[in-house]
Design a protein around this motif. Structure first.
Motif, short mmCIF file in Angstrom:
data_model
loop_
_atom_site.label_atom_id
_atom_site.label_comp_id
_atom_site.label_asym_id
_atom_site.label_seq_id
_atom_site.Cartn_x
_atom_site.Cartn_y
_atom_site.Cartn_z
N LYS A 185 0.82 -1.20 0.00
CA LYS A 185 0.00 0.00 0.00
C LYS A 185 0.86 1.26 0.00
O LYS A 185 0.40 2.32 -0.43
CB LYS A 185 -0.94 -0.01 1.20
CG LYS A 185 -2.05 -1.05 1.09
CD LYS A 185 -3.05 -0.94 2.22
CE LYS A 185 -4.19 -1.93 2.04
NZ LYS A 185 -5.18 -1.87 3.15
N GLU A 186 2.09 1.14 0.50
CA GLU A 186 3.01 2.27 0.44
C GLU A 186 4.07 1.96 -0.64
O GLU A 186 3.73 1.82 -1.79
CB GLU A 186 3.59 2.56 1.82
CG GLU A 186 2.49 2.98 2.81
CD GLU A 186 3.03 3.36 4.16
OE1 GLU A 186 4.12 3.96 4.23
OE2 GLU A 186 2.36 3.06 5.17
N GLU A 187 5.33 1.82 -0.27
CA GLU A 187 6.37 1.54 -1.25
C GLU A 187 6.62 0.04 -1.33
O GLU A 187 6.67 -0.65 -0.31
CB GLU A 187 7.64 2.30 -0.89
CG GLU A 187 7.43 3.81 -0.98
CD GLU A 187 8.55 4.58 -0.32
OE1 GLU A 187 9.44 3.95 0.28
OE2 GLU A 187 8.53 5.81 -0.40
N ALA A 188 6.81 -0.46 -2.54
CA ALA A 188 6.97 -1.90 -2.72
C ALA A 188 8.36 -2.38 -2.34
O ALA A 188 8.53 -3.39 -1.66
CB ALA A 188 6.65 -2.29 -4.16
N ILE A 189 9.40 -1.66 -2.79
CA ILE A 189 10.79 -2.09 -2.58
C ILE A 189 11.58 -0.92 -2.03
O ILE A 189 11.66 0.14 -2.67
CB ILE A 189 11.41 -2.59 -3.89
CG1 ILE A 189 10.65 -3.82 -4.41
CG2 ILE A 189 12.89 -2.92 -3.70
CD1 ILE A 189 11.07 -4.24 -5.81
N VAL A 190 12.19 -1.10 -0.87
CA VAL A 190 12.99 -0.05 -0.23
C VAL A 190 14.37 -0.62 0.08
O VAL A 190 14.49 -1.63 0.76
CB VAL A 190 12.33 0.43 1.07
CG1 VAL A 190 13.19 1.50 1.73
CG2 VAL A 190 10.92 0.97 0.80
N ALA A 191 15.40 0.04 -0.44
CA ALA A 191 16.78 -0.39 -0.19
C ALA A 191 17.61 0.82 0.19
O ALA A 191 17.82 1.71 -0.63
CB ALA A 191 17.37 -1.09 -1.40
N PHE A 192 18.09 0.86 1.43
CA PHE A 192 18.87 1.98 1.93
C PHE A 192 20.22 1.48 2.45
O PHE A 192 20.39 0.33 2.82
CB PHE A 192 18.15 2.69 3.08
CG PHE A 192 16.88 3.41 2.68
CD1 PHE A 192 16.67 3.85 1.39
CD2 PHE A 192 15.91 3.67 3.63
CE1 PHE A 192 15.50 4.52 1.03
CE2 PHE A 192 14.73 4.35 3.29
CZ PHE A 192 14.53 4.78 1.99
N SER A 193 21.17 2.40 2.51
CA SER A 193 22.43 2.24 3.25
C SER A 193 23.20 0.97 2.87
O SER A 193 23.48 0.12 3.72
CB SER A 193 22.18 2.26 4.76
OG SER A 193 21.41 1.17 5.19
N ASN A 194 23.56 0.86 1.59
CA ASN A 194 24.36 -0.26 1.08
C ASN A 194 23.65 -1.60 1.15
O ASN A 194 24.29 -2.65 1.09
CB ASN A 194 25.70 -0.39 1.82
CG ASN A 194 26.64 0.77 1.57
OD1 ASN A 194 27.32 1.24 2.49
ND2 ASN A 194 26.70 1.27 0.34
N ALA A 195 22.34 -1.60 1.28
CA ALA A 195 21.60 -2.85 1.28
C ALA A 195 21.38 -3.33 -0.15
O ALA A 195 21.55 -2.58 -1.11
CB ALA A 195 20.27 -2.69 1.99
N GLU A 196 20.97 -4.57 -0.29
CA GLU A 196 20.80 -5.18 -1.62
C GLU A 196 19.50 -5.97 -1.67
O GLU A 196 19.18 -6.71 -0.74
CB GLU A 196 21.99 -6.11 -1.90
CG GLU A 196 21.93 -6.84 -3.23
CD GLU A 196 23.18 -7.68 -3.45
OE1 GLU A 196 23.11 -8.63 -4.23
OE2 GLU A 196 24.22 -7.39 -2.82
N ILE A 197 18.76 -5.80 -2.76
CA ILE A 197 17.54 -6.57 -2.97
C ILE A 197 17.60 -7.20 -4.36
O ILE A 197 17.82 -6.50 -5.35
CB ILE A 197 16.28 -5.71 -2.84
CG1 ILE A 197 16.14 -5.20 -1.40
CG2 ILE A 197 15.03 -6.50 -3.23
CD1 ILE A 197 14.95 -4.28 -1.17
N ASN A 198 17.45 -8.51 -4.42
CA ASN A 198 17.46 -9.23 -5.70
C ASN A 198 16.12 -9.93 -5.89
O ASN A 198 15.69 -10.69 -5.01
CB ASN A 198 18.58 -10.27 -5.72
CG ASN A 198 19.96 -9.62 -5.71
OD1 ASN A 198 20.36 -8.99 -6.68
ND2 ASN A 198 20.67 -9.75 -4.61
N ILE A 199 15.49 -9.69 -7.02
CA ILE A 199 14.23 -10.33 -7.37
C ILE A 199 14.43 -11.01 -8.72
O ILE A 199 14.73 -10.35 -9.70
CB ILE A 199 13.08 -9.32 -7.44
CG1 ILE A 199 12.92 -8.60 -6.11
CG2 ILE A 199 11.78 -10.00 -7.85
CD1 ILE A 199 12.01 -7.40 -6.17
N THR A 200 14.26 -12.31 -8.74
CA THR A 200 14.49 -13.07 -9.97
C THR A 200 13.26 -13.89 -10.29
O THR A 200 12.89 -14.80 -9.55
CB THR A 200 15.71 -14.00 -9.83
OG1 THR A 200 16.85 -13.22 -9.46
CG2 THR A 200 16.00 -14.70 -11.15
N GLY A 201 12.61 -13.56 -11.39
CA GLY A 201 11.41 -14.25 -11.83
C GLY A 201 10.54 -13.34 -12.66
O GLY A 201 10.86 -12.17 -12.89
#
Length: 201
Positions: free
Chosen positions: A169-185
């Motif tokens: 309902k707000e933001e779908a993907i949030v990545a801050f401060s050298n973090a990493e998010i990987n979505i494969t598909g």
């Protein structure tokens, strides 16, 4: 906003602010008065349950927790469904898991290094589908560092399945401060205010 395509995303950013604030350490066990479907341990606790629910779904602060079953449903009604903080590690699913469904009235997945107390890691994998629905932020990764290059060990979230649905309902993907998010598909991503929010590197 909807974004649908074969997606393998790497999202990194640098911390400019931390929404939870405060210097007090988060306890390794669930806070008094709260509940969790699965609580991590130092040695690593593995759940074979197909239905996991509580104020937290899976709680791992400086500990390790896993959930392995053919079809897994995880829900929370107060905090993130997958709550990994300060060195916490959560693994959900794997090659033998067909589907994972995550729902929350709060956050979907948190992987947070708060006050530089250790990178946190969350992995969700299924052979058919993963669905994540959150009333706030679906994926939130934060490492608490501001390096031009991310430290070798940095907070991360990985979601892998042939079909992925992420809705917030707000933001779908949030990545801050050298973090990493990987979505494969093959991913469908919906965010009420934004699909992706990053800051810095």
């Amino acid at each position: 906003t909807t974004h649908k395509k074969q997606l393998s995303a790497l999202v990194c950013a640098t911390l400019l602010g931390f929404p939870w604030g405060g210097a007090n350490a988060i306890p390794p066990g669930v806070p008094p008065g709260e509940t969790a479907g699965v609580v991590g341990t130092e040695e690593g606790f593995t759940s074979a349950s197909e239905n996991i629910s509580g104020n937290y779904g899976i709680y791992a602060v400086g500990t390790k927790a896993s959930a392995i079953a053919e079809n897994i449903t995880i829900s929370s009604d107060k905090f993130a469904a997958l709550y990994a903080y300060n060195g916490g590690v959560i693994n959900v699913g794997g090659d033998s898991t067909k589907s994972v469904i995550i729902t929350s009235t709060s956050g979907g997945i948190d992987a947070i290094n708060k006050n530089n107390n250790g990178a946190a890691f969350v992995s969700v994998k299924a052979s058919e589908s993963v669905s994540i629905v959150s009333d706030t932020f679906a994926l939130w990764a934060q490492n608490g560092t501001q390096s031009t290059q991310a430290p070798e060990s940095h907070s991360s979230i990985t979601v892998e399945a042939p079909t992925i649905s992420i809705e917030a309902k707000e933001e779908a993907i949030v990545a801050f401060s050298n973090a990493e998010i990987n979505i494969t598909g093959n991913a469908t991503i919906k965010g009420g205010s934004a699909l992706i929010d990053t800051r810095g590197n």
